[in-house]
Design a protein around this motif. Sequence first.
Motif, PDB file in Angstrom:
ATOM      1  N   GLY A  57     -31.716 -89.810  46.118  1.00  0.00           N
ATOM      2  CA  GLY A  57     -32.276 -90.848  46.986  1.00  0.00           C
ATOM      3  C   GLY A  57     -31.684 -90.899  48.378  1.00  0.00           C
ATOM      4  N   VAL A  58     -30.683 -90.053  48.635  1.00  0.00           N
ATOM      5  CA  VAL A  58     -30.044 -90.021  49.953  1.00  0.00           C
ATOM      6  C   VAL A  58     -30.170 -88.606  50.510  1.00  0.00           C
ATOM      7  CG1 VAL A  58     -27.928 -90.495  51.254  1.00  0.00           C
ATOM      8  CG2 VAL A  58     -28.382 -91.756  49.152  1.00  0.00           C
ATOM      9  N   LEU A  59     -30.807 -88.480  51.677  1.00  0.00           N
ATOM     10  CA  LEU A  59     -30.992 -87.170  52.306  1.00  0.00           C
ATOM     11  C   LEU A  59     -30.208 -87.108  53.611  1.00  0.00           C
ATOM     12  CD1 LEU A  59     -34.847 -86.661  51.755  1.00  0.00           C
ATOM     13  CD2 LEU A  59     -32.948 -85.859  50.321  1.00  0.00           C
ATOM     14  N   ALA A  60     -29.502 -86.005  53.813  1.00  0.00           N
ATOM     15  CA  ALA A  60     -28.637 -85.869  54.982  1.00  0.00           C
ATOM     16  C   ALA A  60     -29.039 -84.659  55.805  1.00  0.00           C
ATOM     17  CB  ALA A  60     -27.181 -85.728  54.528  1.00  0.00           C
ATOM     18  N   ASP A  61     -29.044 -84.834  57.120  1.00  0.00           N
ATOM     19  CA  ASP A  61     -29.415 -83.745  58.025  1.00  0.00           C
ATOM     20  C   ASP A  61     -28.608 -83.869  59.310  1.00  0.00           C
ATOM     21  OD1 ASP A  61     -31.068 -81.917  59.787  1.00  0.00           O
ATOM     22  OD2 ASP A  61     -32.311 -81.910  57.982  1.00  0.00           O
ATOM     23  N   SER A  62     -28.346 -82.729  59.945  1.00  0.00           N
ATOM     24  CA  SER A  62     -27.565 -82.764  61.182  1.00  0.00           C
ATOM     25  C   SER A  62     -28.443 -82.898  62.423  1.00  0.00           C
ATOM     26  CB  SER A  62     -26.695 -81.512  61.284  1.00  0.00           C
ATOM     27  OG  SER A  62     -27.489 -80.378  61.039  1.00  0.00           O
ATOM     28  N   LYS A  63     -29.777 -82.850  62.235  1.00  0.00           N
ATOM     29  CA  LYS A  63     -30.695 -82.960  63.371  1.00  0.00           C
ATOM     30  C   LYS A  63     -31.528 -84.236  63.251  1.00  0.00           C
ATOM     31  CE  LYS A  63     -30.121 -78.738  65.288  1.00  0.00           C
ATOM     32  NZ  LYS A  63     -28.672 -78.647  65.119  1.00  0.00           N
ATOM     33  N   LEU A  64     -31.481 -85.060  64.293  1.00  0.00           N
ATOM     34  CA  LEU A  64     -32.276 -86.292  64.299  1.00  0.00           C
ATOM     35  C   LEU A  64     -33.762 -85.986  64.219  1.00  0.00           C
ATOM     36  CD1 LEU A  64     -30.211 -88.290  66.890  1.00  0.00           C
ATOM     37  CD2 LEU A  64     -30.764 -89.079  64.581  1.00  0.00           C
ATOM     38  N   GLU A  65     -34.160 -84.878  64.824  1.00  0.00           N
ATOM     39  CA  GLU A  65     -35.567 -84.455  64.794  1.00  0.00           C
ATOM     40  C   GLU A  65     -36.042 -84.284  63.345  1.00  0.00           C
ATOM     41  OE1 GLU A  65     -39.311 -83.068  65.674  1.00  0.00           O
ATOM     42  OE2 GLU A  65     -37.913 -84.152  66.965  1.00  0.00           O
ATOM     43  N   ASN A  66     -35.148 -83.740  62.494  1.00  0.00           N
ATOM     44  CA  ASN A  66     -35.497 -83.555  61.086  1.00  0.00           C
ATOM     45  C   ASN A  66     -35.590 -84.887  60.343  1.00  0.00           C
ATOM     46  OD1 ASN A  66     -35.506 -80.821  61.562  1.00  0.00           O
ATOM     47  ND2 ASN A  66     -33.501 -80.430  60.661  1.00  0.00           N
ATOM     48  N   LEU A  67     -34.678 -85.807  60.671  1.00  0.00           N
ATOM     49  CA  LEU A  67     -34.747 -87.138  60.044  1.00  0.00           C
ATOM     50  C   LEU A  67     -36.052 -87.827  60.429  1.00  0.00           C
ATOM     51  CD1 LEU A  67     -31.084 -88.510  60.472  1.00  0.00           C
ATOM     52  CD2 LEU A  67     -32.073 -87.315  58.520  1.00  0.00           C
ATOM     53  N   ARG A  68     -36.420 -87.699  61.701  1.00  0.00           N
ATOM     54  CA  ARG A  68     -37.661 -88.313  62.181  1.00  0.00           C
ATOM     55  C   ARG A  68     -38.867 -87.707  61.446  1.00  0.00           C
ATOM     56  NH1 ARG A  68     -41.581 -87.281  65.891  1.00  0.00           N
ATOM     57  NH2 ARG A  68     -40.594 -85.380  66.631  1.00  0.00           N
ATOM     58  N   LYS A  69     -38.860 -86.382  61.314  1.00  0.00           N
ATOM     59  CA  LYS A  69     -39.960 -85.675  60.642  1.00  0.00           C
ATOM     60  C   LYS A  69     -40.135 -86.173  59.202  1.00  0.00           C
ATOM     61  CE  LYS A  69     -39.230 -81.232  60.525  1.00  0.00           C
ATOM     62  NZ  LYS A  69     -39.179 -79.757  60.430  1.00  0.00           N
ATOM     63  N   SER A  88     -25.496 -89.471  74.060  1.00  0.00           N
ATOM     64  CA  SER A  88     -26.842 -89.496  74.645  1.00  0.00           C
ATOM     65  C   SER A  88     -27.942 -89.748  73.620  1.00  0.00           C
ATOM     66  CB  SER A  88     -27.110 -88.173  75.370  1.00  0.00           C
ATOM     67  OG  SER A  88     -27.059 -87.107  74.441  1.00  0.00           O
ATOM     68  N   GLU A  89     -27.623 -89.681  72.316  1.00  0.00           N
ATOM     69  CA  GLU A  89     -28.692 -89.835  71.324  1.00  0.00           C
ATOM     70  C   GLU A  89     -28.515 -91.071  70.439  1.00  0.00           C
ATOM     71  OE1 GLU A  89     -28.583 -86.100  69.198  1.00  0.00           O
ATOM     72  OE2 GLU A  89     -26.731 -86.614  68.147  1.00  0.00           O
ATOM     73  N   VAL A  90     -27.661 -91.976  70.867  1.00  0.00           N
ATOM     74  CA  VAL A  90     -27.353 -93.134  70.022  1.00  0.00           C
ATOM     75  C   VAL A  90     -28.586 -93.986  69.715  1.00  0.00           C
ATOM     76  CG1 VAL A  90     -26.105 -95.335  70.039  1.00  0.00           C
ATOM     77  CG2 VAL A  90     -24.887 -93.209  70.472  1.00  0.00           C
ATOM     78  N   ASN A  91     -29.499 -94.150  70.686  1.00  0.00           N
ATOM     79  CA  ASN A  91     -30.730 -94.910  70.429  1.00  0.00           C
ATOM     80  C   ASN A  91     -31.520 -94.320  69.270  1.00  0.00           C
ATOM     81  OD1 ASN A  91     -31.075 -97.152  72.372  1.00  0.00           O
ATOM     82  ND2 ASN A  91     -30.815 -95.529  73.876  1.00  0.00           N
ATOM     83  N   GLU A  92     -31.646 -92.984  69.255  1.00  0.00           N
ATOM     84  CA  GLU A  92     -32.396 -92.313  68.197  1.00  0.00           C
ATOM     85  C   GLU A  92     -31.675 -92.431  66.852  1.00  0.00           C
ATOM     86  OE1 GLU A  92     -31.828 -90.816  71.180  1.00  0.00           O
ATOM     87  OE2 GLU A  92     -33.873 -90.962  71.956  1.00  0.00           O
ATOM     88  N   VAL A  93     -30.342 -92.451  66.894  1.00  0.00           N
ATOM     89  CA  VAL A  93     -29.575 -92.591  65.649  1.00  0.00           C
ATOM     90  C   VAL A  93     -29.917 -93.920  64.980  1.00  0.00           C
ATOM     91  CG1 VAL A  93     -27.264 -92.742  64.629  1.00  0.00           C
ATOM     92  CG2 VAL A  93     -27.693 -91.144  66.496  1.00  0.00           C
ATOM     93  N   ILE A  94     -29.937 -94.982  65.781  1.00  0.00           N
ATOM     94  CA  ILE A  94     -30.266 -96.310  65.235  1.00  0.00           C
ATOM     95  C   ILE A  94     -31.712 -96.326  64.716  1.00  0.00           C
ATOM     96  CG2 ILE A  94     -30.503 -98.771  65.787  1.00  0.00           C
ATOM     97  CD1 ILE A  94     -27.585 -97.795  65.695  1.00  0.00           C
ATOM     98  N   ALA A  95     -32.603 -95.590  65.389  1.00  0.00           N
ATOM     99  CA  ALA A  95     -34.020 -95.579  64.991  1.00  0.00           C
ATOM    100  C   ALA A  95     -34.264 -94.778  63.709  1.00  0.00           C
ATOM    101  CB  ALA A  95     -34.867 -95.009  66.127  1.00  0.00           C
ATOM    102  N   TYR A  96     -33.588 -93.633  63.539  1.00  0.00           N
ATOM    103  CA  TYR A  96     -33.973 -92.706  62.468  1.00  0.00           C
ATOM    104  C   TYR A  96     -32.962 -92.548  61.337  1.00  0.00           C
ATOM    105  CZ  TYR A  96     -37.435 -91.478  65.985  1.00  0.00           C
ATOM    106  OH  TYR A  96     -38.429 -91.542  66.918  1.00  0.00           O
ATOM    107  N   ALA A  97     -31.709 -92.945  61.560  1.00  0.00           N
ATOM    108  CA  ALA A  97     -30.688 -92.774  60.517  1.00  0.00           C
ATOM    109  C   ALA A  97     -30.253 -94.133  59.976  1.00  0.00           C
ATOM    110  CB  ALA A  97     -29.479 -92.020  61.077  1.00  0.00           C
ATOM    111  N   ASP A  98     -30.168 -94.252  58.657  1.00  0.00           N
ATOM    112  CA  ASP A  98     -29.622 -95.466  58.052  1.00  0.00           C
ATOM    113  C   ASP A  98     -28.102 -95.437  58.128  1.00  0.00           C
ATOM    114  OD1 ASP A  98     -32.196 -96.497  56.969  1.00  0.00           O
ATOM    115  OD2 ASP A  98     -32.116 -94.636  55.814  1.00  0.00           O
ATOM    116  N   ILE A  99     -27.567 -94.215  58.011  1.00  0.00           N
ATOM    117  CA  ILE A  99     -26.115 -94.008  57.998  1.00  0.00           C
ATOM    118  C   ILE A  99     -25.803 -92.843  58.931  1.00  0.00           C
ATOM    119  CG2 ILE A  99     -24.118 -93.415  56.530  1.00  0.00           C
ATOM    120  CD1 ILE A  99     -25.760 -94.259  54.081  1.00  0.00           C
TER     121      ILE A  99
END
Length: 356
Positions: A57-69, A88-99
């Motif tokens: 139930g927990v998926l981990a990726d090093s690319k925000l683009e992949n989390l978004r996909k 520079s990518e903190v906004n996207e981290v809050i948008a796409y990553a839970d952790i």
Amino acid sequence: MHASVTPRIEINLAKIAYNANQLLQLYGAKGIGIMGVTKVVCGNPAIAEVLVNKGIGVLADSKLENLRKMREAGIQAQFVLLRTPSLSEVNEVIAYADISMNTELAIIQKLSAIAHAQNKRHQIILMLEMGDLREGIMPADMAGFIAEVLALPGVQVVGLGASFACFGGVKPSAVKMDELSAIVQGIEDQFSLPLMYISGGNSANYNWLMEVKDTGKINNVRLGESIYLGREPVFREAISGLFTDAFTFVTEVIEAKVKPSVPYGEKGQDAFGNLPQFQDRGMMRRGLLGVGEQDVLVSGLTPQANIEVLGSSSDHIVLDLKKSNLQVGDEVSFSLNYSALLSAMTSPYVLKAYTH
């Protein structure tokens, strides 16, 4: 055999599902949960779906683009950014990553500010430096670091983790795991902080798991290679009972001719700046494949037929066809190591084809 488009990577979802299920049972028997790492498959939603359906139930990726996909594909999971975010990518981290995994106060402060402003609570796992010398907070600094983070709004420390066998090749040995457990115990006691994830490492933890009686505080591992390739990364050995052939790279012969085995004429550098050396084997049947280093990491491919890779340029692989009767248009299949899988899944030139 003439079939569909080449080059392609054939992905056997049933074999991935089987491996995921076996590993869940194996680690679960010792109280350890799994984060499914999707980076080597580029956050591929079809593969992510298989992992979730098997109970990861927990998926981990090093690319925000992949989390978004994966999010946009409707995958129902908790999403983890597997590496320290950049400022520079903190906004996207809050948008796409839970952790997200973190090691720098400046970045956590910015995560805190943005999460707080959006009335969100972003969860973080703090990474400890345990000797592999990639990311991590030095153990002596961890208590002071946590004290500062706990004072920030909008972020919640939910775990501690460590990396092994990534940059420095340091093994997640029993000694290292005990050390990690002891640090975690100290932190939990000092701050009365219940931690949900004590992430002891990755697929390289397999041998430790098989040998250890008491797993200590470790309750999580981040698995990619062992799910997809059925191997552990320390010695690259196959894990008993798992499929090692869930992925196959397929391309086709675009030239087949008898030629000399040694280039002739004045010699300089090759396409990549090397001075290649050749063994004189007389005249040989040579084959040319219409893929090269731009499509896949050629050194990570192993032919499934009795032929030999002589070398490659950016868009060709040169083969010694040996006794095979391969002709123009015939398909050639290869198994892949982790690096080749990463490059083929990332390449826009390689078709992703699913088999069950």
